[in-house]
Design an enzyme around this catalytic site. Sequence first.
Site, short mmCIF file in Angstrom:
data_model
loop_
_atom_site.label_atom_id
_atom_site.label_comp_id
_atom_site.label_asym_id
_atom_site.label_seq_id
_atom_site.Cartn_x
_atom_site.Cartn_y
_atom_site.Cartn_z
N SER A 86 0.84 -1.20 0.00
CA SER A 86 0.00 0.00 0.00
C SER A 86 0.87 1.26 0.00
O SER A 86 0.36 2.35 -0.22
CB SER A 86 -0.94 0.01 1.22
OG SER A 86 -0.20 -0.20 2.41
N ASP A 123 5.23 -7.25 2.49
CA ASP A 123 4.49 -7.73 1.32
C ASP A 123 5.43 -8.15 0.22
O ASP A 123 6.41 -7.46 -0.08
CB ASP A 123 3.62 -6.60 0.75
CG ASP A 123 2.17 -6.72 1.14
OD1 ASP A 123 1.68 -7.86 1.28
OD2 ASP A 123 1.51 -5.67 1.29
N GLU A 129 -9.19 -9.86 3.82
CA GLU A 129 -9.55 -8.48 3.51
C GLU A 129 -10.94 -8.42 2.86
O GLU A 129 -11.21 -9.15 1.90
CB GLU A 129 -8.49 -7.87 2.57
CG GLU A 129 -8.80 -6.43 2.18
CD GLU A 129 -7.62 -5.70 1.55
OE1 GLU A 129 -6.51 -6.27 1.47
OE2 GLU A 129 -7.81 -4.54 1.15
O1 KIV Z 1 -0.37 -3.42 1.66
C1 KIV Z 1 -1.19 -3.34 2.57
O2 KIV Z 1 -1.35 -2.31 3.23
C2 KIV Z 1 -2.02 -4.47 2.87
C3 KIV Z 1 -3.18 -4.22 3.77
C4 KIV Z 1 -4.36 -3.85 2.93
C5 KIV Z 1 -3.46 -5.35 4.65
O3 KIV Z 1 -1.80 -5.54 2.38
#
Ligand code: KIV
Length: 269
Positions: free
Chosen positions: A51, A89, A187
């Site tokens: 994000s 991520d 989510e």
């Molecule tokens: O990248 C992110 O912020 C996420 C959230 C939506 C959990 O994966």
Amino acid sequence: MDQPVAKRITITALQNACREGRKIAMLTCYDATFAAVLEEAGVDVLLVGDSLGNVIQGRSSTLPVTLDDMVYHVRCVERGTHKAFIMADMPFGTFQLSPQETFRNAAHLMAAGAQMIKIEGGRHMTETTGFLASRGIPVCAHIGLTPQSVHQLGGYRVQGKNASEARQLCEDALLLQEAGASLLLMELIPAALGEEITRSLSIPTIGIGAGPACSGQVLVLHDMLGISPGILPRFVRNFMTDANSIQSAVSNYVTAVKSGEFPAHEHVF
Ligand code: KIV
């Protein structure tokens, strides 16, 4: 002589918290200064989320975020903390081709300071999840609305609303746990489905728009501070509204998650 180092929260500690019914408070984080503030306020898990494409880089989706971007931000967050658990991520395009290539990419995030990587996707990610988990890389699986597939999904919409989609998500969750996932992030799914999946698993679940029954909750930091551009999604609460500092907004978030006060009725589907 070296100063004694505070021990970082471990995956075992998160699993124990879940077993003992203590909620896990998680927020996204992208830099050292916020990492220190969040850790001080009692956030258990810092997610260096892709994000960052939206809230740091000003992109319209997470798709352009690169592995180098992620490594840079993981290093920043790691430098700002000594206790919080750090999850990172896997960005779009770095884990879809083969388990071997995914391992090579994930290893860069682990070397930068991540303790776990997060992979978007359901049953088609079981082989990769098992490959990483059996080679020392803990995996958080991410199902429901998976933002990297926004174009395939046709927008940011609630997932699992009909019976067959819900059954598929329940099966995906179990398959990912069996494959070796250590955590499951869900989510934008109905609260009842979030509860059913949480009850069916032995690993902790983290919800974002997935109802109050999850073992923990996560929000995008800029959303819960009310500074993201545009209209906030329904599952977000702006914790700055009742706080006079970022530190107290984050502390209030931690308290609200741990007491079960957040998410409330108005935040769920
Ligand atoms: O990248 C992110 O912020 C996420 C959230 C939506 C959990 O994966």
